[in-house]
Write a protein that holds these residues in place. Sequence first.
Motif, PDB file in Angstrom:
ATOM      1  N   ALA A 161       0.677  -1.149  -0.011  1.00  0.00           N
ATOM      2  CA  ALA A 161      -0.006  -0.084  -0.012  1.00  0.00           C
ATOM      3  C   ALA A 161       1.056   1.290  -0.075  1.00  0.00           C
ATOM      4  CB  ALA A 161      -0.862  -0.089   1.269  1.00  0.00           C
ATOM      5  N   ALA A 199      -6.866  -4.165  -8.818  1.00  0.00           N
ATOM      6  CA  ALA A 199      -6.268  -4.660  -7.617  1.00  0.00           C
ATOM      7  C   ALA A 199      -4.410  -4.356  -7.859  1.00  0.00           C
ATOM      8  CB  ALA A 199      -6.385  -6.177  -7.250  1.00  0.00           C
ATOM      9  N   LEU A 235     -12.671  -0.585  -5.972  1.00  0.00           N
ATOM     10  CA  LEU A 235     -11.649  -1.036  -5.005  1.00  0.00           C
ATOM     11  C   LEU A 235     -12.126  -1.142  -3.807  1.00  0.00           C
ATOM     12  CD1 LEU A 235      -8.565   0.457  -6.676  1.00  0.00           C
ATOM     13  CD2 LEU A 235      -9.159  -2.040  -6.224  1.00  0.00           C
ATOM     14  N   LEU A 236     -12.887  -0.208  -3.347  1.00  0.00           N
ATOM     15  CA  LEU A 236     -13.328   0.045  -1.885  1.00  0.00           C
ATOM     16  C   LEU A 236     -14.446  -1.079  -1.760  1.00  0.00           C
ATOM     17  CD1 LEU A 236     -13.283   1.764   0.627  1.00  0.00           C
ATOM     18  CD2 LEU A 236     -15.230   2.809  -0.553  1.00  0.00           C
ATOM     19  N   ARG A 239     -15.051  -3.883  -3.060  1.00  0.00           N
ATOM     20  CA  ARG A 239     -14.544  -5.290  -3.072  1.00  0.00           C
ATOM     21  C   ARG A 239     -13.843  -5.567  -1.999  1.00  0.00           C
ATOM     22  NH1 ARG A 239     -14.776  -7.891  -7.697  1.00  0.00           N
ATOM     23  NH2 ARG A 239     -14.815  -6.754  -9.678  1.00  0.00           N
ATOM     24  N   GLN A 240     -13.108  -4.563  -1.240  1.00  0.00           N
ATOM     25  CA  GLN A 240     -12.530  -4.475   0.198  1.00  0.00           C
ATOM     26  C   GLN A 240     -13.510  -4.824   1.064  1.00  0.00           C
ATOM     27  OE1 GLN A 240      -9.994  -1.309   0.160  1.00  0.00           O
ATOM     28  NE2 GLN A 240      -8.883  -1.900   2.061  1.00  0.00           N
ATOM     29  N   GLN A 277     -15.344  -7.907   1.009  1.00  0.00           N
ATOM     30  CA  GLN A 277     -14.259  -9.213   1.542  1.00  0.00           C
ATOM     31  C   GLN A 277     -14.225  -9.037   3.248  1.00  0.00           C
ATOM     32  OE1 GLN A 277     -10.386  -8.845   0.207  1.00  0.00           O
ATOM     33  NE2 GLN A 277     -10.612 -10.109  -1.631  1.00  0.00           N
ATOM     34  N   ALA A 278     -14.358  -7.742   3.749  1.00  0.00           N
ATOM     35  CA  ALA A 278     -14.186  -7.341   5.199  1.00  0.00           C
ATOM     36  C   ALA A 278     -15.670  -8.104   5.594  1.00  0.00           C
ATOM     37  CB  ALA A 278     -14.242  -6.222   5.406  1.00  0.00           C
TER      38      ALA A 278
END
Lengths: 231, 504
Positions: free
Chosen positions: A3, B4, B235-236, B238-239, B242-243
């Motif tokens: 990151a 990603a 992206l956000l 997807r994250q 997942q969380a």
Amino acid sequence: MQASRLLDNHCSVETPEGIDFSQAMAGPVVRILAFLIDLGWRGLIYAALGMLAGFLGGFGLGLFLILTFLLEWFYPVFFEVFRQGQTPGKKTMGLRVVNEDFTPVGWGGSVIRNLLRTADFFPLFYVAGLLSMVLSRRFQRLGDLAAGTLVVHVDRQQAPRLDETIQPRMPQQALSRAERQGIISLTVRSRTISEPRQQELADLMAPVTGSTGSEGLARLRGMGAWLLGRK
Amino acid sequence: MNLADLQIRAQVRTPWQALDLGVLMARRWFRPLWLAWLLPAGIVFTLLSLGFADDPWVVTLVIWWLKPLFERVPLLLLSRYLFNERSLKGLTWRQLVGTWLVGAPGALLWRRFDPRRSFLQAVTVLEKQKGRARSSRHRTLAYGSGKAASWLTIVLAHVEMLLMLAVPVTVLAMVGDFLELDLLWLFGSDAGVLAHLSNVLTLLCMSLVAPFYVACGFALYINRRIELEAWDLELLFRQLAQAREAPRTQPQAATLAGLVLAASLVLVGLGTAPVEAAEQMNIQTSPAAAQEAALELLSAPPYVIEEEVTEWRWKESTESSKSDADLSWLESWLDAQTSASDGVGEGVFRLLEVLLWIGAGVLLILLARSLWRHLGQPASQPPVLPAEASAPRVLMGLAIGADSLPADLNRAVHEALEAGDVRQAMSLLYRQALHQLVHRHRVPVEPWHTELECAAAARRHPDLAGSQLFEDLTRVWLHLAYAHQLPPRQRVEQLLQAVQREWA
């Protein structure tokens, strides 16, 4: 680790309380434009002064030289100290001079960074400053490096414009902060993103909305409107 | 294209910030981008120089004209680096040549003078759009970013020229006055070796600016795509998805593990299990072990910061002596100036002296004035009570200043009672009591205190310790204000009399 390798134009400062402040650093192109705008303003003032001095003869010439000296060296200092780090040019381009820890720039920093313009000017027209800006980590010219100052973009927060037709609805489960921000962002940007793409994005949030397709998108937008205060 | 792997932080930026990001991109991948521009351009340059040895200006002109083509391979590289593909694997020579050829006539003729070149180049080269589709795509993308793209071209064109000028100027500045060079000879001649040298310089300057130009335009383009296609949100989301999945699977795993453990315990038998449990308890609660663990934690990075210094720094002492040396230098310079003593220098110093004397005089006057003010204050005057200044004028939303209360409390309360407004009457009484408390007895009350805290403060105060009155008032007021229980009229009158007796 991955990151932190991502390219980003923001730099952040951590306070002792562990709070991260983040600001967008201003790069060469905007700063050159801001400088040119300032140069234009100064040029106008010089022209006006020159005409006035012409009427006064020898005394006028002396006055003109003194004023030129003051204007050339202290024009940026004056604005940076008394106008929150914004000369007219920087204000037009939405820039601001701050210290490296994002506090407002004071007399010391401003005077140093502007006196060192001579170093940045070498060999002609700020080529050294330009190279320094491109090579240094936070787009600092030599004067900035010496004075410990930065030029950053001013955050311009616009009030979100919402589509009036969205039916607000309360989220049925607790949302994390990132989720709330994401949903609000999608709602606010619903005009710029194409409809199929928005549905695709809403499908990713199916665990929150509990449905997919246009129904999921409608629910997500409703939540966004609700989160923005429409009840 | 896998989001990603995106090498920039996905975020919608303003066009100007996108340009800054472009500078960062060019800086990180400068060498490959620079070579990708310089190698083909260098080859063409060499061939042209051989062909037009007598007309060097043609070479520069053609190279300049071909810029859009030279910028294409760096653009292709950037588009791959952005998604962390560090090689050109999977690209055939055909495709590479195709990159040069696609839309080349347009790029070299009617779109050559479009100032938004580096921004819109990607539509032709990467998206391979043609005709009407391309122009509509241009319109979509340029909305809001076209201005920044034009300014980018204008600014960087001037930067390029500046660099070309800066190199000879730097050289001249370094050479100094020792050599008497004919400047006209340097800049004016358009044939011969010197002109070719200047062409090489031009080529090098172009190649230095080109990676930044390409990357800034590409960053603008990517910024528009992020905005239009919401890459950051993808992206956000997807994250986040997942969380949300993760905690749901974890408890299942935990319960499963628990079941297995329980079963194994049953199988092993009860004999050994308590001993193991006790040992575990021992490990966890032994104070020595805990202390050791804590010390270990404290010696790790967040608590101990080790700094490795690999650069040379001046010692403090030498620095101070250096500044002394600076001062003595200044002094000697001043001496030299005065000893030179032409009329102008003398005049300036006399003026400075006068100014200094005036400054000293003003300082003295200021000092005397403040001293006089300090002494002139009569000592017998009682110091202003700080309570007066800091006493709150509003408590619990009730104004308790003297000016907010009626002069004749008795009449005001009776008027309110006649009007049937018991609340108003009680409010007057309670406020009067608070006013007396704060301004007469100087009970230490803060603006943020509640009714009960005020009552407690009154109880602690020596003047009011024996009196039950304020307690009664508080109780009645609380019932009225928060529970809407109106007190009977006699009770109010009784309280009024008590208040008047207490604070006549």
